[in-house]
Design a protein around this motif. Structure first.
Motif, PDB file in Angstrom:
ATOM      1  N   MET A  93     -11.434  -3.399   8.562  1.00  0.00           N
ATOM      2  CA  MET A  93     -10.771  -2.215   8.031  1.00  0.00           C
ATOM      3  C   MET A  93     -10.450  -1.160   9.210  1.00  0.00           C
ATOM      4  SD  MET A  93     -13.108  -0.833   4.846  1.00  0.00           S
ATOM      5  CE  MET A  93     -12.842  -1.399   3.122  1.00  0.00           C
ATOM      6  N   SER A  94      -9.422  -0.741   9.066  1.00  0.00           N
ATOM      7  CA  SER A  94      -8.976   0.224  10.138  1.00  0.00           C
ATOM      8  C   SER A  94      -9.989   1.582  10.044  1.00  0.00           C
ATOM      9  CB  SER A  94      -7.500   0.714  10.284  1.00  0.00           C
ATOM     10  OG  SER A  94      -7.273   1.479   9.143  1.00  0.00           O
ATOM     11  N   GLU A  95      -9.981   2.334  10.955  1.00  0.00           N
ATOM     12  CA  GLU A  95     -10.843   3.619  10.920  1.00  0.00           C
ATOM     13  C   GLU A  95     -10.398   4.571   9.865  1.00  0.00           C
ATOM     14  OE1 GLU A  95     -13.659   6.212  12.248  1.00  0.00           O
ATOM     15  OE2 GLU A  95     -13.272   4.136  13.066  1.00  0.00           O
ATOM     16  N   ALA A  96      -9.035   4.710   9.706  1.00  0.00           N
ATOM     17  CA  ALA A  96      -8.359   5.302   8.460  1.00  0.00           C
ATOM     18  C   ALA A  96      -8.907   4.984   6.870  1.00  0.00           C
ATOM     19  CB  ALA A  96      -7.087   5.446   8.360  1.00  0.00           C
ATOM     20  N   THR A  97      -9.138   3.745   6.896  1.00  0.00           N
ATOM     21  CA  THR A  97      -9.652   3.082   5.553  1.00  0.00           C
ATOM     22  C   THR A  97     -11.135   2.688   5.619  1.00  0.00           C
ATOM     23  OG1 THR A  97      -8.792   1.012   6.093  1.00  0.00           O
ATOM     24  CG2 THR A  97      -7.287   2.483   5.003  1.00  0.00           C
ATOM     25  N   ALA A  98     -11.938   2.912   6.670  1.00  0.00           N
ATOM     26  CA  ALA A  98     -13.262   2.325   6.597  1.00  0.00           C
ATOM     27  C   ALA A  98     -13.833   3.330   5.562  1.00  0.00           C
ATOM     28  CB  ALA A  98     -13.732   2.546   8.038  1.00  0.00           C
ATOM     29  N   LEU A  99     -14.854   2.803   4.879  1.00  0.00           N
ATOM     30  CA  LEU A  99     -15.760   3.830   4.074  1.00  0.00           C
ATOM     31  C   LEU A  99     -16.555   4.781   4.679  1.00  0.00           C
ATOM     32  CD1 LEU A  99     -16.770   1.282   1.479  1.00  0.00           C
ATOM     33  CD2 LEU A  99     -15.071   2.819   1.036  1.00  0.00           C
ATOM     34  N   PRO A 100     -16.912   5.896   4.045  1.00  0.00           N
ATOM     35  CA  PRO A 100     -17.663   6.997   4.885  1.00  0.00           C
ATOM     36  C   PRO A 100     -19.253   6.533   4.934  1.00  0.00           C
ATOM     37  CG  PRO A 100     -17.215   7.592   2.545  1.00  0.00           C
ATOM     38  CD  PRO A 100     -16.366   6.427   2.916  1.00  0.00           C
ATOM     39  N   ARG A 124     -13.698   5.594  -4.971  1.00  0.00           N
ATOM     40  CA  ARG A 124     -13.077   4.097  -4.835  1.00  0.00           C
ATOM     41  C   ARG A 124     -12.095   4.211  -3.615  1.00  0.00           C
ATOM     42  NH1 ARG A 124     -15.204   2.042  -9.871  1.00  0.00           N
ATOM     43  NH2 ARG A 124     -17.284   1.581  -9.388  1.00  0.00           N
ATOM     44  N   PRO A 125     -11.686   3.171  -2.804  1.00  0.00           N
ATOM     45  CA  PRO A 125     -10.386   3.295  -2.137  1.00  0.00           C
ATOM     46  C   PRO A 125      -9.226   3.231  -3.080  1.00  0.00           C
ATOM     47  CG  PRO A 125     -12.067   1.608  -0.993  1.00  0.00           C
ATOM     48  CD  PRO A 125     -12.502   2.129  -2.415  1.00  0.00           C
ATOM     49  N   ARG A 126      -8.237   3.832  -2.707  1.00  0.00           N
ATOM     50  CA  ARG A 126      -6.977   3.755  -3.488  1.00  0.00           C
ATOM     51  C   ARG A 126      -6.613   2.217  -3.319  1.00  0.00           C
ATOM     52  NH1 ARG A 126      -5.423   8.456  -5.483  1.00  0.00           N
ATOM     53  NH2 ARG A 126      -5.917  10.262  -4.489  1.00  0.00           N
ATOM     54  N   ALA A 127      -5.790   1.678  -4.509  1.00  0.00           N
ATOM     55  CA  ALA A 127      -5.308   0.470  -4.601  1.00  0.00           C
ATOM     56  C   ALA A 127      -4.038   0.551  -3.440  1.00  0.00           C
ATOM     57  CB  ALA A 127      -4.750   0.133  -5.877  1.00  0.00           C
ATOM     58  N   ALA A 128      -3.831  -0.522  -2.970  1.00  0.00           N
ATOM     59  CA  ALA A 128      -2.677  -0.539  -1.916  1.00  0.00           C
ATOM     60  C   ALA A 128      -1.451  -0.744  -2.551  1.00  0.00           C
ATOM     61  CB  ALA A 128      -2.797  -1.867  -0.924  1.00  0.00           C
TER      62      ALA A 128
END
Length: 139
Positions: free
Chosen positions: A1-8, A133-137
């Motif tokens: 995962m990139s930094e922008a999409t890494a979970l907190p 949760r992460p937004r769907a791509a």
């Protein structure tokens, strides 16, 4: 995962967001659009008769404000649940500060955040929990 999409990370704190003050017109508009026209939120004499210095802000108005806090913190996450308890009122013409902290993170269950709305008093006005949760791509 990139930094922008890494979970907190567990323990991460959300930047505070100040909301309000909520004047009589804002409470009346919220009552109209929400359907919550309980006179306690609109009638100063009634509020004072039961011990409040001014009408309390609708608890659901405060709870809904957590959406802005969560989205300004991590627009790449979507809220899948949000619920809370109303502890003490924020009164008309007062400000509230929204804060939060990440308590659990799981790639399966999402991000669990404990949220607080503090009025000018010491105790929190609202204690809430959200799962994101992460937004769907986008395809």
């Amino acid at each position: 995962m990139s930094e922008a999409t890494a979970l907190p990370q567990v323990g991460e704190r959300l930047p505070p967001l100040e909301i309000g003050p909520f004047d009589a017109a804002a409470l009346a508009r919220y009552a109209e659009v929400s359907g919550d026209d309980n006179p306690l939120h609109l009638d100063e004499a009634l509020a004072q008769s039961i011990g409040f210095a001014a009408p309390p802000v609708h608890g659901m108005k405060l709870l809904a404000a957590f959406e802005a806090l969560l989205q300004s913190w991590r627009a790449d996450l979507t809220i899948v649940s949000l619920g809370g308890s109303f502890v003490q009122p924020v009164l008309r013409d007062e400000k509230a500060t929204l804060t939060g902290r990440v308590l659990r993170v799981s790639s399966q269950d999402g991000v669990f955040v404990r949220l607080y709305a503090h009025g000018p008093g010491r105790a929190p006005a609202v204690i809430a929990d959200a799962t994101l949760r992460p937004r769907a791509a986008k395809e």
